[in-house]
Design an enzyme around this catalytic site. Structure first.
Site, short mmCIF file in Angstrom:
data_model
loop_
_atom_site.label_atom_id
_atom_site.label_comp_id
_atom_site.label_asym_id
_atom_site.label_seq_id
_atom_site.Cartn_x
_atom_site.Cartn_y
_atom_site.Cartn_z
N TYR A 62 0.85 -1.19 0.00
CA TYR A 62 0.00 0.00 0.00
C TYR A 62 0.89 1.24 0.00
O TYR A 62 1.59 1.53 0.98
CB TYR A 62 -0.89 0.04 1.23
N ARG A 216 -16.46 -0.11 -1.47
CA ARG A 216 -15.58 0.98 -1.90
C ARG A 216 -16.31 2.32 -2.04
O ARG A 216 -16.03 3.10 -2.93
CB ARG A 216 -14.89 0.59 -3.19
#
Length: 339
Positions: A62, A216
């Site tokens: 990430y 999301r």
């Protein structure tokens, strides 16, 4: 809008750690959802811990390590033993921020190498849950889990986790070492784990940490069809956010919003509470990047859904009603859980 009071706790699997009923996924603070404010990200992490959230989920890829370093800043200012840090590894990045189109590197040597870098970036001498992000079909899952078991026996990791694996592979992994939990997308719009994965986890005493519980942002109640997405925002290529798919999905969200209004909660709180209500062995991860969104999400911990409410939610978003796959075709092909 519901407000969290005293956040409850659950155990991840038979042998896993005890964690708050809601965990925090930190990916969006570094990657894939457009620009983030680092100062606000740190403040949000602290606010989550202050509210009783102890499970923080990240991945070494990430932001190409940025997310771990961000969390490391927070770890240094808190009591390490109060936190449960979950780290995924295996994905490979490119200098321009993209992903290499190669199988995940989850070999035995990679386990040891990637773990060493994560420990350094996080500034800790152990990781609570360490897990491969995806399966590599060229590497037996027994090799990956065997290496993780060695690292567990050496004290570098406390628990072994899995991510996005199907029932048969979960069984093979669990035959090598005790597994704390499987991380997988699970929401009102993504319910495939109910078919064989969740029953397998329960048979083996493995917990489930659910990511994508708001699909999301689709299920947040805050998404607008005219929202502009930056080039590095994953949702710009996500099938569920495109054209007619998006319109169809937002109609489902509108129906859920009407249920939420009757329950005196927000749309996102109902979506999160629904996941938590599917079993005491399931812990939803919320991807809040700001304190106001975190506060809203944590309000789901106090929202109790009785059978009448669950039935009403089911009518609003029936199983299998989502328009579009959760990933584009190339990514769907990498998911052992979908095979």
């Amino acid at each position: 809008m519901k407000h969290v009071t005293n956040i409850k706790r659950r155990r991840l699997g038979t042998n896993g750690p005890e964690v708050a009923v809601i965990g925090l996924g930190a990916m969006g603070m570094s990657d894939l959802y457009g620009p983030a404010d680092e100062t606000e990200s740190v403040a949000t992490l602290h606010a989550a811990i202050d509210a009783g959230v102890n499970l923080i989920d990240t991945g070494d890829f990430y932001g190409s390590g940025h997310n771990e370093m961000l969390i490391g800043r927070v770890i240094r200012e808190r009591r390490r033993e109060d936190l449960v840090i979950s780290v995924k590894f295996g994905s490979r990045r490119t200098p321009d921020g993209g992903f290499q189109p190669v199988p995940y590197d989850v070999s035995g040597p990679a386990v040891r190498d990637r773990l060493a870098y994560s420990l350094r970036r996080l500034g800790t001498d152990y990781i609570d849950i360490y897990r491969p992000a995806r399966l590599n079909p060229q590497i037996p899952v027994e090799e990956t889990v065997g290496a993780l078991r060695e690292m567990q026996e050496a004290g570098w990791i406390r628990h072994i986790g899995l991510s996005e694996l199907g029932a048969a592979t979960i069984r093979r992994a669990a035959a090598v070492a005790p597994i704390s939990d499987l991380q997988i997308e699970y929401s009102l719009l993504s319910r495939s784990p109910e078919e064989s994965i969740i029953p397998t986890l329960r048979e083996l005493g493995i917990g489930l940490t659910a990511y994508g519980v708001l699909s999301r942002g689709l299920l947040s109640g805050h998404w607008r069809p005219d929202r502009e997405l930056s080039g590095n925002d994953f949702r710009a290529i996500s099938p569920r956010f495109q054209g007619e798919n998006l319109q169809a999905n937002l109609r489902l969200v509108d129906a859920l919003g009407r249920v939420a209004e009757r329950l005196g909660a927000t749309t996102s709180q109902v979506a999160i509470a629904w996941v938590a209500a599917q079993g005491d062995d399931i812990v939803p991860l919320v991807g809040a990047r700001r304190r106001n969104r975190l506060a809203e999400s944590l309000g789901a911990a106090d929202l109790l859904l009785d059978q009448a409410a669950l039935d009403e939610i089911e009518r609003a978003i029936p199983r299998g009603s989502a328009a579009g796959e959760r990933y584009a075709a190339p990514m769907m092909a990498t998911l052992d859980s979908e095979k």
